[in-house]
Write a protein that holds these residues in place. Structure first.
Motif, PDB file in Angstrom:
ATOM      1  N   ARG A  23       0.859  -1.191   0.000  1.00 41.63           N
ATOM      2  CA  ARG A  23       0.000   0.000   0.000  1.00 41.63           C
ATOM      3  C   ARG A  23       0.895   1.241   0.000  1.00 41.63           C
ATOM      4  O   ARG A  23       0.916   2.016  -0.938  1.00 41.63           O
ATOM      5  N   PRO A  72      10.500  -0.395   2.376  1.00 39.31           N
ATOM      6  CA  PRO A  72       9.879  -0.605   3.691  1.00 39.31           C
ATOM      7  C   PRO A  72      10.961  -1.045   4.662  1.00 39.31           C
ATOM      8  O   PRO A  72      11.863  -1.802   4.282  1.00 39.31           O
ATOM      9  N   LEU A  73      10.899  -0.579   5.895  1.00 42.87           N
ATOM     10  CA  LEU A  73      11.882  -0.998   6.896  1.00 42.87           C
ATOM     11  C   LEU A  73      11.659  -2.471   7.228  1.00 42.87           C
ATOM     12  O   LEU A  73      10.556  -2.871   7.600  1.00 42.87           O
ATOM     13  N   TYR A  74      12.698  -3.277   7.041  1.00 39.89           N
ATOM     14  CA  TYR A  74      12.658  -4.712   7.379  1.00 39.89           C
ATOM     15  C   TYR A  74      13.740  -4.968   8.415  1.00 39.89           C
ATOM     16  O   TYR A  74      14.923  -4.793   8.129  1.00 39.89           O
ATOM     17  N   TRP A  75      13.325  -5.362   9.596  1.00 40.07           N
ATOM     18  CA  TRP A  75      14.280  -5.638  10.667  1.00 40.07           C
ATOM     19  C   TRP A  75      15.310  -4.513  10.790  1.00 40.07           C
ATOM     20  O   TRP A  75      16.509  -4.747  10.742  1.00 40.07           O
ATOM     21  N   TYR A  76      14.777  -3.311  10.886  1.00 40.34           N
ATOM     22  CA  TYR A  76      15.579  -2.111  11.164  1.00 40.34           C
ATOM     23  C   TYR A  76      16.568  -1.770  10.057  1.00 40.34           C
ATOM     24  O   TYR A  76      17.518  -1.007  10.272  1.00 40.34           O
ATOM     25  N   THR A 114       7.472   2.431   7.725  1.00 45.40           N
ATOM     26  CA  THR A 114       7.590   1.513   8.866  1.00 45.40           C
ATOM     27  C   THR A 114       6.213   0.997   9.274  1.00 45.40           C
ATOM     28  O   THR A 114       5.198   1.681   9.094  1.00 45.40           O
ATOM     29  N   GLY A 115       6.222  -0.183   9.880  1.00 44.16           N
ATOM     30  CA  GLY A 115       5.006  -0.702  10.483  1.00 44.16           C
ATOM     31  C   GLY A 115       4.807  -0.098  11.866  1.00 44.16           C
ATOM     32  O   GLY A 115       3.689   0.163  12.290  1.00 44.16           O
ATOM     33  N   TYR A 121       9.854   4.636  18.173  1.00 42.93           N
ATOM     34  CA  TYR A 121      11.212   4.833  17.654  1.00 42.93           C
ATOM     35  C   TYR A 121      11.929   5.944  18.418  1.00 42.93           C
ATOM     36  O   TYR A 121      12.248   6.983  17.868  1.00 42.93           O
ATOM     37  N   VAL A 158       2.410   2.672   8.876  1.00 39.44           N
ATOM     38  CA  VAL A 158       1.659   2.817   7.627  1.00 39.44           C
ATOM     39  C   VAL A 158       0.375   1.982   7.579  1.00 39.44           C
ATOM     40  O   VAL A 158      -0.588   2.369   6.921  1.00 39.44           O
TER      41      VAL A 158
HETATM   42  C1  LIG Z   1      10.311  -9.124   7.060  1.00 46.92           C
HETATM   43  C2  LIG Z   1       9.693  -7.891   7.627  1.00 46.92           C
HETATM   44  C3  LIG Z   1      10.386  -7.139   8.563  1.00 46.92           C
HETATM   45  C4  LIG Z   1       9.833  -5.973   9.068  1.00 46.92           C
HETATM   46  N1  LIG Z   1      10.545  -5.238   9.976  1.00 46.92           N
HETATM   47  C5  LIG Z   1      10.040  -4.095  10.469  1.00 46.92           C
HETATM   48  C6  LIG Z   1      10.798  -3.297  11.389  1.00 46.92           C
HETATM   49  O1  LIG Z   1      11.925  -3.598  11.751  1.00 46.92           O
HETATM   50  N2  LIG Z   1      10.222  -2.156  11.853  1.00 46.92           N
HETATM   51  C7  LIG Z   1       8.967  -1.746  11.463  1.00 46.92           C
HETATM   52  O2  LIG Z   1       8.509  -0.696  11.935  1.00 46.92           O
HETATM   53  N3  LIG Z   1       8.255  -2.464  10.571  1.00 46.92           N
HETATM   54  C8  LIG Z   1       8.761  -3.621  10.068  1.00 46.92           C
HETATM   55  N4  LIG Z   1       8.047  -4.333   9.136  1.00 46.92           N
HETATM   56  C9  LIG Z   1       6.779  -3.771   8.604  1.00 46.92           C
HETATM   57  C10 LIG Z   1       7.042  -3.079   7.258  1.00 46.92           C
HETATM   58  O3  LIG Z   1       7.960  -2.018   7.379  1.00 46.92           O
HETATM   59  C11 LIG Z   1       5.723  -2.565   6.692  1.00 46.92           C
HETATM   60  O4  LIG Z   1       4.916  -3.700   6.462  1.00 46.92           O
HETATM   61  C12 LIG Z   1       5.912  -1.784   5.406  1.00 46.92           C
HETATM   62  O5  LIG Z   1       6.578  -0.573   5.664  1.00 46.92           O
HETATM   63  C13 LIG Z   1       4.583  -1.525   4.747  1.00 46.92           C
HETATM   64  O6  LIG Z   1       4.793  -0.903   3.501  1.00 46.92           O
HETATM   65  P1  LIG Z   1       3.983  -1.382   2.192  1.00 46.92           P
HETATM   66  O7  LIG Z   1       2.526  -1.076   2.441  1.00 46.92           O
HETATM   67  O8  LIG Z   1       4.562  -0.601   1.076  1.00 46.92           O
HETATM   68  O9  LIG Z   1       4.212  -2.871   2.049  1.00 46.92           O
HETATM   69  C14 LIG Z   1       8.549  -5.531   8.636  1.00 46.92           C
HETATM   70  C15 LIG Z   1       7.848  -6.303   7.700  1.00 46.92           C
HETATM   71  C16 LIG Z   1       8.396  -7.469   7.206  1.00 46.92           C
HETATM   72  C17 LIG Z   1       7.619  -8.274   6.187  1.00 46.92           C
END
Ligand SMILES: Cc1cc2nc3c(=O)[nH]c(=O)nc-3n(C[C@H](O)[C@H](O)[C@H](O)COP(=O)(O)O)c2cc1C
Length: 187
Positions: A23, A72-76, A114-115, A121, A158
């Motif tokens: 999204r 997208p932030l993945y594991w920081y 970020t999720g 943070y 988000v």
């Molecule tokens: C493997 C994985 C790791 C993630 N790590 C984090 C994280 O470290 N911190 C965070 O805030 N969100 C984390 N998320 C959530 C994603 O950042 C979030 O789903 C993404 O920004 C959504 O964007 P999109 O709608 O474009 O997919 C993670 C999601 C996945 C699948």
């Protein structure tokens, strides 16, 4: 300026493993698609097998004045393919070391979603550090390559944002990219 062009060129390297299901990052890419001289380069679409064409990527990077990492932030940190891009493309003699000044003075910018909520943070929060702090290794990579790094654009939490709010954030992103082009022209 980028090769054969009057206006500064922006290379937006998008690293999202499933952009079609996204999204936030989809709103963001949709908002910048028609910026003149902006090229959206979807890494996972280009290299689903992780086999990066280094020569092609270096040529793309060379031709840009502004290089953006959007992810997208993945594991920081970033999704893995963007790390692979850095490891392979930013070679000795190209991006650093003897003769490695090919990215010198290009503008570097990150756009990150970020999720987690913004409040988490910070010191004392669940994620302890700000996103800007967590992104320092990538920022320093750009600085070591003699690029001019700009503060990152971050959209937090988000999944909790409405389409309307995501659209608004995406417009802010667009505005920042346009300002970056102006900054480049004036520098
Ligand atoms: C493997 C994985 C790791 C993630 N790590 C984090 C994280 O470290 N911190 C965070 O805030 N969100 C984390 N998320 C959530 C994603 O950042 C979030 O789903 C993404 O920004 C959504 O964007 P999109 O709608 O474009 O997919 C993670 C999601 C996945 C699948």
């Amino acid at each position: 300026m980028g090769e054969g062009s009057q206006k500064p060129t922006i290379l937006v390297i998008v690293a999202h493993p499933a952009l079609e299901e996204s999204r936030a990052n989809r709103f963001m890419t949709d908002a910048i698609r028609d910026i003149p001289n902006a090229r959206i380069h979807s890494l996972y679409k280009e290299y689903p097998d992780f086999k990066i064409n280094v020569a092609k990527e270096q040529k793309l990077a060379l031709s840009a004045d502004v290089i953006v990492f959007q992810f997208p932030l993945y594991w920081y940190s970033s999704p893995a393919l963007l790390k692979e891009w850095q490891d392979r493309v930013l070679e000795l003699g190209f991006a650093y070391g003897n003769g490695g000044d090919k990215l010198k003075d290009k503008t570097f910018f990150m756009a990150v979603t970020t999720g987690g909520p913004e409040l988490s943070y910070q010191e004392g929060g669940y994620n302890k550090y700000s996103v800007s702090e967590l992104l320092k290794p990538i920022e320093q990579t750009a600085i070591a390559c003699q690029m001019k790094s700009q503060p990152p654009f971050v959209v937090h939490h988000v999944h909790k944002l409405s389409d309307e709010e995501l659209r608004r954030q995406a417009q802010r992103y667009r505005q920042l990219l346009e300002e970056m082009v102006q900054l480049y022209v004036c520098s």
